[in-house]
Design an enzyme around this catalytic site. Structure first.
Site, PDB file in Angstrom:
ATOM      1  N   SER A 124      -5.336  28.090 -34.331  1.00  0.00           N
ATOM      2  CA  SER A 124      -6.674  28.683 -34.260  1.00  0.00           C
ATOM      3  C   SER A 124      -7.107  28.899 -32.809  1.00  0.00           C
ATOM      4  CB  SER A 124      -7.699  27.873 -35.049  1.00  0.00           C
ATOM      5  OG  SER A 124      -8.014  26.706 -34.359  1.00  0.00           O
ATOM      6  N   PRO A 149      -8.357  19.908 -34.103  1.00  0.00           N
ATOM      7  CA  PRO A 149      -7.643  19.081 -33.111  1.00  0.00           C
ATOM      8  C   PRO A 149      -7.754  19.594 -31.671  1.00  0.00           C
ATOM      9  CG  PRO A 149      -6.102  20.514 -34.248  1.00  0.00           C
ATOM     10  CD  PRO A 149      -7.441  20.768 -34.874  1.00  0.00           C
ATOM     11  N   GLY A 150      -8.406  20.758 -31.450  1.00  0.00           N
ATOM     12  CA  GLY A 150      -8.645  21.125 -30.051  1.00  0.00           C
ATOM     13  C   GLY A 150      -8.146  22.491 -29.619  1.00  0.00           C
ATOM     14  N   GLY A 151      -7.838  23.362 -30.560  1.00  0.00           N
ATOM     15  CA  GLY A 151      -7.341  24.701 -30.198  1.00  0.00           C
ATOM     16  C   GLY A 151      -8.372  25.502 -29.398  1.00  0.00           C
ATOM     17  N   ASP A 194     -16.578  16.088 -32.952  1.00  0.00           N
ATOM     18  CA  ASP A 194     -15.866  16.083 -34.237  1.00  0.00           C
ATOM     19  C   ASP A 194     -15.506  14.648 -34.596  1.00  0.00           C
ATOM     20  OD1 ASP A 194     -13.990  16.633 -36.437  1.00  0.00           O
ATOM     21  OD2 ASP A 194     -13.891  18.660 -35.617  1.00  0.00           O
ATOM     22  N   ASP A 214     -22.293  14.089 -35.490  1.00  0.00           N
ATOM     23  CA  ASP A 214     -22.532  15.243 -36.356  1.00  0.00           C
ATOM     24  C   ASP A 214     -22.945  16.466 -35.523  1.00  0.00           C
ATOM     25  OD1 ASP A 214     -23.221  17.042 -38.280  1.00  0.00           O
ATOM     26  OD2 ASP A 214     -24.863  15.864 -39.137  1.00  0.00           O
ATOM     27  N   ASP A 226     -16.676  26.092 -34.649  1.00  0.00           N
ATOM     28  CA  ASP A 226     -15.716  26.495 -35.689  1.00  0.00           C
ATOM     29  C   ASP A 226     -15.865  25.548 -36.890  1.00  0.00           C
ATOM     30  OD1 ASP A 226     -13.579  27.896 -36.812  1.00  0.00           O
ATOM     31  OD2 ASP A 226     -12.044  26.738 -35.782  1.00  0.00           O
ATOM     32  N   LYS A 242     -17.828  31.440 -41.810  1.00  0.00           N
ATOM     33  CA  LYS A 242     -16.798  31.399 -42.857  1.00  0.00           C
ATOM     34  C   LYS A 242     -17.305  32.187 -44.064  1.00  0.00           C
ATOM     35  CE  LYS A 242     -14.788  28.325 -40.178  1.00  0.00           C
ATOM     36  NZ  LYS A 242     -13.658  28.682 -39.329  1.00  0.00           N
TER      37      LYS A 242
HETATM   38  C1  LIG Z   1     -11.431  24.642 -38.608  1.00  0.00           C
HETATM   39  S1  LIG Z   1     -11.544  23.054 -37.957  1.00  0.00           S
HETATM   40  C2  LIG Z   1     -11.724  23.341 -36.249  1.00  0.00           C
HETATM   41  C3  LIG Z   1     -10.474  23.741 -35.570  1.00  0.00           C
HETATM   42  C4  LIG Z   1     -10.642  23.835 -34.067  1.00  0.00           C
HETATM   43  N1  LIG Z   1     -11.545  24.923 -33.705  1.00  0.00           N
HETATM   44  C5  LIG Z   1      -9.336  24.074 -33.362  1.00  0.00           C
HETATM   45  O1  LIG Z   1      -9.153  25.133 -32.793  1.00  0.00           O
HETATM   46  O2  LIG Z   1      -8.485  23.178 -33.351  1.00  0.00           O
HETATM   47  C6  LIG Z   1     -13.151  22.575 -38.412  1.00  0.00           C
HETATM   48  C7  LIG Z   1     -13.568  21.232 -37.874  1.00  0.00           C
HETATM   49  O3  LIG Z   1     -14.974  21.098 -38.064  1.00  0.00           O
HETATM   50  C8  LIG Z   1     -15.249  19.725 -38.220  1.00  0.00           C
HETATM   51  N2  LIG Z   1     -16.602  19.578 -38.796  1.00  0.00           N
HETATM   52  C9  LIG Z   1     -17.061  19.994 -39.989  1.00  0.00           C
HETATM   53  N3  LIG Z   1     -18.360  19.658 -40.140  1.00  0.00           N
HETATM   54  C10 LIG Z   1     -18.714  19.025 -38.992  1.00  0.00           C
HETATM   55  C11 LIG Z   1     -19.927  18.450 -38.535  1.00  0.00           C
HETATM   56  N4  LIG Z   1     -21.036  18.457 -39.282  1.00  0.00           N
HETATM   57  N5  LIG Z   1     -19.942  17.892 -37.307  1.00  0.00           N
HETATM   58  C12 LIG Z   1     -18.829  17.890 -36.523  1.00  0.00           C
HETATM   59  N6  LIG Z   1     -17.652  18.420 -36.932  1.00  0.00           N
HETATM   60  C13 LIG Z   1     -17.603  18.977 -38.136  1.00  0.00           C
HETATM   61  C14 LIG Z   1     -14.120  19.218 -39.115  1.00  0.00           C
HETATM   62  O4  LIG Z   1     -13.946  17.833 -38.950  1.00  0.00           O
HETATM   63  C15 LIG Z   1     -12.931  20.036 -38.607  1.00  0.00           C
HETATM   64  O5  LIG Z   1     -12.161  19.294 -37.684  1.00  0.00           O
END
Ligand SMILES: C[S@@+](CC[C@H](N)C(=O)[O-])C[C@H]1O[C@@H](n2cnc3c(N)ncnc32)[C@H](O)[C@@H]1O
Length: 362
Positions: free
Chosen positions: A196, A230-232, A248, A268, A284, A313
């Site tokens: 991502s 994970p940090g993309g 996260d 959060d 994201d 989304k």
């Molecule tokens: C699609 S992944 C993100 C991928 C990231 N952008 C990357 O490039 O690696 C979505 C992330 O949103 C986090 N997430 C969802 N709801 C959240 C919230 N309320 N607060 C913080 N993180 C949240 C999830 O734990 C998940 O790791």
């Protein structure tokens, strides 16, 4: 060959999109055409990954461009005005009929974009185009119809929808994607933790001007990444020297942590706020768009960040409607704050069931 006296007529607008998104792309195109008071209707192109708005009466291409700016379309990866159709595009001599059609149009072009739908059939046609387009380029250079040294001239799109048809299209660089079919050639960075990362890389190149990229993505600036694991996305920011607060509950990849430029907070993303304003907030988080859009507007309108890139989304059926609902929610918050703003939204090549947005105060 004499230069064109009058711009050639366009018979419609063809939009290329991710296969499966034709209905959304057409709804959006029809709405834009209605707003521009253009009379016509949607027409099947006969392939997934493309949709067409056919004009009832052809318009000179410069006039059509003045009325309808296709660069704002969300579900379009690439768009062009339809200026010609070559039937019987098969067999040994495909160059001759194409050259004849182009000569009749009397236009000059700065470049040729070979294009097919983004499907398996399209991939086969793309192989043919790779061999064919150099021949076309040589022939058009000889007649003076191809002028790579004149970037102000429109680009010629040669689009093969399948069967024995070639569609000819025209666009100027500012209204279409620089990449044929709107598909960027981005290499996966070796130490980025998730694919991502390419989404944010494409968003930066597509939604920001080169000047905006240069002045806002530089060493020493602060960013927040909501939903970072994970940090993309964080990787894209730290690789440009920004310091990132990664929000996260999930873990951050060791390659990102090792940069020494991140602070990881397991809190959060909907309630956490930075102590001081930051340049960038990216987001994201997988959540309903109707929750994300107001949060993004709040960050920008309330001055927590100067600019934001975020995903909406779209797992639902009526994706165009949902995008417009989110646009209205953002507009409401920005107007309430009396702020002028820029909002750019695109369904990127690396986006699946989502769109990517850029929001900043003007
Ligand atoms: C699609 S992944 C993100 C991928 C990231 N952008 C990357 O490039 O690696 C979505 C992330 O949103 C986090 N997430 C969802 N709801 C959240 C919230 N309320 N607060 C913080 N993180 C949240 C999830 O734990 C998940 O790791």
């Amino acid at each position: 060959m004499q230069p064109a006296q009058t711009p050639c007529p366009s018979t419609g607008i063809l939009v290329q999109c991710r296969p499966g998104f034709e209905a959304d792309a057409l709804l959006e195109l029809e709405a834009a055409a209605r707003a521009a008071r253009l009379i016509g209707k949607g027409e099947a192109v006969g392939t997934p990954g493309a949709t067409l708005f056919r004009l009832d009466s052809p318009q000179p291409h410069d006039e059509l461009r003045r009325r309808l700016d296709v660069s704002h379309l969300v579900f379009s990866r690439q768009a062009f005005q339809l200026i010609g159709r070559v039937e019987g595009f098969a067999g040994r001599d495909r160059l001759g009929p194409l050259l004849k059609a182009l000569e009749a149009l009397g236009e000059r072009f700065s470049a040729i974009l070979p294009e097919t739908p983004d499907t398996n059939d399209g991939k086969e046609q793309a192989g043919f185009l790779r061999r064919f387009v150099p021949l076309l380029e040589a022939a058009l250079a000889e007649t003076g119809q191809l002028r790579p040294d004149s970037p102000h001239l429109p680009r010629l799109h040669v689009f093969l929808p399948g069967g024995d048809v070639a569609l000819l299209g025209l666009s100027v660089a500012s209204e279409g994607s620089a990449w044929p079919m709107g598909i960027p050639r981005l290499r996966m960075p070796k130490d980025a933790p998730s694919r991502s990362t390419l989404k944010l890389a494409e968003a930066i190149q597509t939604l920001l001007t080169p000047e905006e990229q240069h002045s806002t993505l530089r060493s020493g600036l602060q960013a927040v990444d909501l939903g970072a694991s994970p940090g993309g996305w964080t990787w894209q920011l730290v690789s440009r020297g920004l310091r990132v607060t990664a929000i996260d509950n999930g873990p951050m990849a060791p390659s990102v942590v090792a940069t020494g430029l991140i602070e990881h907070l397991r809190v959060d993303g909907f309630t956490w706020k930075p102590r001081k304003p930051v340049e960038w907030m990216v987001c994201d988080m997988v959540e309903q768009p109707s929750r994300i859009a107001p949060l993004m507007a709040e960050w920008v309108a309330g001055g927590r960040c100067r600019r934001s890139i975020f995903n909406l989304k779209l797992p639902m059926k009526r994706r165009h409607d949902e995008v417009e609902r989110c646009r209205a929610l953002i507009d409401q918050r920005m107007r309430a704050a009396g702020l002028k703003y820029i909002l750019r939204i695109k369904h990127l090549y690396h986006d699946r069931e989502e769109v990517t947005c850029y929001l900043t105060r003007r």
